[in-house]
Structures are given as C-alpha cells and as structure tokens.
Design an enzyme around this catalytic site. Structure first.
Site, PDB file in Angstrom:
ATOM      1  N   HIS A 108      29.818  79.992  64.541  1.00 60.49           N
ATOM      2  CA  HIS A 108      30.767  80.304  65.613  1.00 60.49           C
ATOM      3  C   HIS A 108      31.566  81.554  65.280  1.00 60.49           C
ATOM      4  O   HIS A 108      31.612  81.997  64.131  1.00 60.49           O
ATOM      5  CB  HIS A 108      31.734  79.133  65.837  1.00 60.49           C
ATOM      6  CG  HIS A 108      32.585  78.806  64.652  1.00 60.49           C
ATOM      7  ND1 HIS A 108      32.112  78.157  63.521  1.00 60.49           N
ATOM      8  CD2 HIS A 108      33.897  79.042  64.405  1.00 60.49           C
ATOM      9  CE1 HIS A 108      33.085  78.007  62.641  1.00 60.49           C
ATOM     10  NE2 HIS A 108      34.170  78.542  63.146  1.00 60.49           N
ATOM     11  N   HIS A 124      30.499  82.896  61.691  1.00 60.26           N
ATOM     12  CA  HIS A 124      30.578  82.271  60.369  1.00 60.26           C
ATOM     13  C   HIS A 124      30.273  80.790  60.474  1.00 60.26           C
ATOM     14  O   HIS A 124      30.290  80.198  61.563  1.00 60.26           O
ATOM     15  CB  HIS A 124      31.945  82.512  59.721  1.00 60.26           C
ATOM     16  CG  HIS A 124      33.084  81.924  60.474  1.00 60.26           C
ATOM     17  ND1 HIS A 124      33.636  82.522  61.581  1.00 60.26           N
ATOM     18  CD2 HIS A 124      33.789  80.778  60.293  1.00 60.26           C
ATOM     19  CE1 HIS A 124      34.621  81.776  62.056  1.00 60.26           C
ATOM     20  NE2 HIS A 124      34.737  80.698  61.292  1.00 60.26           N
ATOM     21  N   ARG A 183      44.467  78.596  56.395  1.00 65.26           N
ATOM     22  CA  ARG A 183      43.862  79.516  57.363  1.00 65.26           C
ATOM     23  C   ARG A 183      44.880  80.006  58.388  1.00 65.26           C
ATOM     24  O   ARG A 183      45.671  79.232  58.909  1.00 65.26           O
ATOM     25  CB  ARG A 183      42.731  78.785  58.083  1.00 65.26           C
ATOM     26  CG  ARG A 183      41.802  79.687  58.840  1.00 65.26           C
ATOM     27  CD  ARG A 183      40.753  78.867  59.578  1.00 65.26           C
ATOM     28  NE  ARG A 183      41.082  78.843  60.981  1.00 65.26           N
ATOM     29  CZ  ARG A 183      40.200  78.764  61.965  1.00 65.26           C
ATOM     30  NH1 ARG A 183      38.920  78.687  61.697  1.00 65.26           N
ATOM     31  NH2 ARG A 183      40.584  78.760  63.219  1.00 65.26           N
ATOM     32  N   ASP A 237      35.573  82.548  65.817  1.00 59.31           N
ATOM     33  CA  ASP A 237      36.728  81.680  66.076  1.00 59.31           C
ATOM     34  C   ASP A 237      37.288  81.801  67.484  1.00 59.31           C
ATOM     35  O   ASP A 237      37.545  82.916  67.974  1.00 59.31           O
ATOM     36  CB  ASP A 237      37.829  81.947  65.047  1.00 59.31           C
ATOM     37  CG  ASP A 237      37.489  81.248  63.731  1.00 59.31           C
ATOM     38  OD1 ASP A 237      36.864  80.174  63.779  1.00 59.31           O
ATOM     39  OD2 ASP A 237      37.833  81.796  62.667  1.00 59.31           O
TER      40      ASP A 237
END
Ligand code: SIN
Length: 290
Positions: free
Chosen positions: A108, A266, A281, A110
């Site tokens: 995907h 990623h 994150r 993000d």
C-alpha cells in the site's frame, strides 16, 4: 545490497543502493533541529531515493514529532488509535504472543484513499525482533518507466478508485479478525467512501511519473468495466512488486526511515512470531495527487 553509491552532498553522507532506490544517511544528529542546508540536502536525498534511513538515532517522542514537522504539517491518521496524548504518533506494536497478521502486511501507499494523502511516512524503531520484521518498498517510478509505450498510453488520464473498505470497512479484514491484536483498529463505515486519484501520479518535486495504485486501497478504475479494471490492476500490481523494483529494508534498533508515499508502495513483512516489535510512526501531510 552489497554495493552502494555515495552521492555528492556537503553536509550529510548519503549511501544509496546501486539502483538508486533507498539510501542510508549518516553524518548528522536528527534529534536536534537540522540546519537549513542540512534539511535541504535531506529533502533532496528523500526526493531522489524515495526511501531514506538514518541508523543510530535514538529519539524521544518529542524529538520524533519535531523531526517530522521539519518536513511539513502532520498528516491525518484515521482508523487507528494514536498514542495517549500524542494524536499524531501511532505505536505499531506486536507482542510476542500475538497471532493476528502483522499490521501493514499488504502492499500500500499510506492513506491513499484520502483526498490529500500523506507525502511521507516516518517510522522509528524502538524494539526490533532478532528475526524478520523487515519493511519492503516498491519503486513506482521505475515500474512506470519500464512500461511499454502502449501501456503508458492506455494509462494516460485514467483515474483509480481508492478506498479503505477492504482493511477498515465495517465488514473489512480488521472487523472480521478473531485473534488478539494490541493495536486498536477502529473499523468503520467511514472507510467505505471512495476517492479518485490519477493512476499515474507526477511527483511535485522531481517531476517523475510513478504508478499510484495498490492492492490494499485501489478497488477499481473510474469509468472502466469492473472485470477489465480488475484485470488491468492485477497486471499493474504484479508488475510493480517484482524483485527488481523492491528494496528490502532491514531494521536496527533506533533507526528512522522516511519514505515517499507519492512514488512508492510498502509492505511490512512478518516472520517474527514469538518476538516483540515496536515502532513509532508519524505522517507528513501531502497535496492532492496530480
Ligand atoms: C506500515 O506503516 O505500513 C508498517 C510498516 C512496518 O511496520 O514495517
């Protein structure tokens, strides 16, 4: 990868992978505000290499937030409960006894279902498992460059349909999960809305074109028959994640990675059952893809 190319920067050391996708950056301390010329070089390295990583950088959460804000405002992170008192920091935590599939296990970019998806994502490793837990990145730029002229012409002007329905919808993957998960995922009908974006996206800094579709969030192509769209998307997904476009990132503790959602996909690899993995994150706000 065995060989690296060392690029000509003045205030940082950049060791890039031979194909130019992914680069390690040393010679700076990212816990402190970066000097303007250093920040500019980091941004240039990020734009050039798509994924950049900084080894040996212990960071507090305040420092992680401050580092992020040097690249832009925070992005919006839906469907996942953020850290207490830190609305812009997610803790990606998987306990040794967890059996649920690790978070981020499908390819995907993000939050590509948002109107303005994040330009970048930052991940800082707190606890790394002794085996597994790599993050894989696929280079949408070289994947686009290598398409035939016929395929490029076919993709020209197409708008892909993005949605969070498959993972986060009310009947999505997470909603149906039965195994324990430490991360708090908020499945919702809000995940079922659709957002159109160009199937081929032009990077606002480099001007390079990249494929901008993923099997996690791209569910169709606007105005195209469903069967034809799924066939084309399937071909593009398979093309993008061939080994020649993929960089496998191996983590060490206290490493920070910054990737460009505008030109790469990623995937979080598993393979560390029985071990703790903890990452922090943040996301950097982006523009409407064009
Ligand atoms: C993600 O942000 O998708 C997860 C990446 C990772 O945990 O390696």
């Amino acid at each position: 990868m065995a060989q690296t190319q060392v690029s000509d920067f003045q205030s940082i050391e950049v060791a890039a992978n031979p194909d130019g996708f992914g680069a390690g950056i040393t010679g700076l301390d990212i816990s402190k505000p970066l000097q303007p010329e250093t920040l500019q070089e980091v941004k240039e390295a990020w734009a050039a290499h798509g994924v950049i990583y900084f080894p040996d950088q212990p960071l507090t959460l305040d420092e992680l937030e401050a580092f992020t804000l040097q690249f832009g405002e925070f992005g919006e992170d839906p469907f996942i409960k953020s850290m207490e008192g830190r609305p812009h920091v997610l803790e990606l935590r998987r306990e040794p006894d967890e059996k649920a599939t690790n978070f981020g296990a499908g390819w995907h970019s993000d939050w590509s279902f948002q109107e303005t998806p994040p330009a970048g994502t930052i991940l800082h490793s707190e606890v790394t498992p002794p085996v597994g837990g790599d993050t894989l990145y696929a280079d949408g730029r070289r994947a686009y460059d290598d398409l035939s002229d016929e395929m490029k012409a076919r993709l020209e002007g197409l708008m892909a349909i993005h949605s969070a329905i498959l993972p986060y919808g009310s009947k999505g993957l997470f909603a149906q999960e039965t195994e324990k998960r430490t991360m708090k995922i908020i499945s919702s009908t809000k995940a079922e809305t659709k957002q159109l974006h160009p199937l081929v996206r032009t990077h606002p800094v480099t001007g390079r074109k990249a494929l901008y579709v993923s099997p996690t969030y791209t569910i169709g192509i606007d105005g195209m028959d469903e069967a034809e769209a799924q066939k084309l998307l399937g071909e593009l997904f398979a093309h993008m994640v061939q080994d020649k476009y993929v960089y496998r990132h191996k983590w060490q503790q206290n490493m920070l990675t910054l990737w460009d959602n505008r030109c790469c996909l990623h995937l979080a690899d598993g393979g560390y059952d029985g071990h703790l993995r903890v990452m922090h994150r943040t996301t950097i706000a982006g523009n409407v893809p064009a």
